[in-house]
Design a protein around this motif. Structure first.
Motif: not given
Length: 458
Positions: A25-33, A435-441
């Motif tokens: 979801d593109p909105e998650l990129y904004t949510k997690y900055e 670098p870090a990648y946040k899991s959103v699953s």
């Protein structure tokens, strides 16, 4: 098609699963900055490292605010425009001098420069039978892949391939800088011979010629070139030699080098990055776009016609319907790209020598109109100007260089910057870049195979 390249129905079905299940979801990129592309909305990059090799300057800070300014490019703290003016004034070639500056952090004396050029000439020779056994075998239709394969194969000829001491990596770097023109030109010669039945003529490099001169000397069947042609190609190599640690291929050099791997693997990875149409392959897209424009626009001097075509590009009605005007805009520069400004000074002279003034006038018109049209039809967060790719493809065409070599010539220049950054990474003993990648699953339980049901599309 062979089984090696045919996309079967089974593959299409499996690909549909990826298209369905691998969507974020593109909105998650904004949510997690999350700053996609490691850049914020204004185009400012995330700070990922420090370097003394190159500075890409595009803004000043006034009252704690970032204010866009005319773009500047500094090699080891020296304005690249001053460097070019210096060797042009002396009527000499500059790429070798710039390579020395990037690698060693200081401008060479006349004696140091002469010795360095001799060092490159010493290394400008491929291993015995390399052309026959490697370059001539299964030539690829893409010269960047040919170049990468040649680089990886050179590992097998190096008895100290995995030694990452500064001394050994420098030796490897000088060899690659010296050999890239040969690998590129010979790869192209093999390609046109085996794929199109053209005559196969291999010219060895000539001692005493600059890198730019040798490129033209080896490429052309008659070995002839004008002084202006060689000078402008040399300037192109200087402008493409380096562009900071954050550009995609150089950042790749840092990332891969930080793992402690060998030079050949690191540079092959950088070549893979540079090949992409969003990076080193961009000037080819510019040329293709202008070819389409010249075919569709009846009067090249009519601003309304040209503006209409540019508007159609933005609205996905023309060329490749990507919505882009290729050659306009840059990830860092906003008001101007200094490399494009320098190039433009010499492009006009070459267009006059080649009788291509009408094409040059069209380029000038597009450079002037495109920012206005983009600003009118797009929401932009910083200025838009012509980038180096806008003019470089046109220059290469006027030089009669084959399109297949446009990106490899970029690599011939950028290998100097890549090796400078690899040496800087190794010399400073940094950590592996991770670098870090946040899991959103969402978490879910494992289901035994016997309990799963296949969902069959009706």
């Amino acid at each position: 098609m062979s089984k090696y390249s045919d996309i079967t129905p089974e593959i299409y079905n499996l690909a549909d699963k990826i298209k369905k299940n691998c969507v974020i979801d593109p909105e998650l990129y904004t949510k997690y900055e999350v700053k996609r592309g490691l850049r914020d909305i204004s185009g400012k990059g995330v700070l990922a490292g420090l370097t003394e090799i190159c500075e890409v300057h595009s803004y000043t800070i006034v009252d704690n605010e970032y204010v866009p300014c005319e773009g500047k490019l500094y090699y080891r703290g020296i304005d690249v425009e001053e460097i070019i003016n210096g060797f042009i004034k002396d009527d000499r070639f500059g790429f070798e001098e710039v390579t020395y500056l990037l690698l060693f952090g200081e401008l060479p004396s006349r004696k140091q420069l002469d010795e360095f050029i001799k060092q490159l000439e010493f290394y400008r020779q491929l291993p015995p039978s390399f052309v026959r056994d490697i370059i001539m075998k299964a030539p690829s239709k893409d010269m960047m892949n040919t170049l990468a394969r040649s680089v990886l194969t050179l590992y097998s000829y190096d008895e100290q391939a995995d030694n990452i001491s500064i001394e050994n990596v420098l030796r490897q770097g000088l060899q690659l800088i010296a050999l890239f023109p040969l690998l590129s030109v010979y790869g192209y010669k093999a390609y046109r011979h085996y794929h199109f039945g053209k005559s196969l003529v291999i010219h060895p490099p000539k001692a005493g010629l600059s890198t730019a001169e040798n490129l033209l000397y080896m490429l052309r069947s008659n070995k002839k070139y004008s002084k202006l042609e060689a000078k402008i190609l040399d300037i192109a190599l200087v402008l493409h030699a380096e562009h900071g640690g954050g550009n995609n291929s150089t950042f790749t050099t840092h990332v891969v080098s930080s793992s402690g791997t060998d030079t050949y693997s690191a540079i092959a990875a950088s070549l893979g990055s540079l090949k992409g149409p969003r990076h080193g392959g961009a000037n080819i897209k510019v040329m293709q776009m202008f070819d389409d424009m010249k075919a569709k626009v009846k009067d090249w001097t009519n601003e309304e016609e040209v503006a209409k075509y540019l508007s159609d590009l933005l609205n996905k009605k023309a060329f490749d319907k990507s919505g882009l005007i290729y050659g306009m805009g840059h990830a860092v520069y906003s008001i101007s790209d200094p490399r494009a400004n320098v190039f433009k000074q010499y492009v006009k002279s070459l267009s006059e020598e080649k009788g291509m003034q009408e094409e040059y006038a069209l380029y000038e018109m597009v450079e002037r109109l495109a920012p206005e049209i983009i600003a009118k039809e797009r929401k932009i967060y910083k200025g838009v100007s012509a980038n180096v790719d806008f003019y470089s493809g046109f220059v290469y065409r006027m030089l009669g260089l084959p399109v297949e070599l446009y990106t490899p010539i970029f690599a011939v220049a950028r290998i100097s910057g890549w090796m400078a950054h690899r040496l800087e990474e190794l010399n400073n003993g940094g950590k592996i870049i991770r670098p870090a990648y946040k899991s959103v699953s969402k978490h879910r339980p494992y289901v035994d195979l016997k309990d799963r049901e296949e969902k069959i599309e009706q």
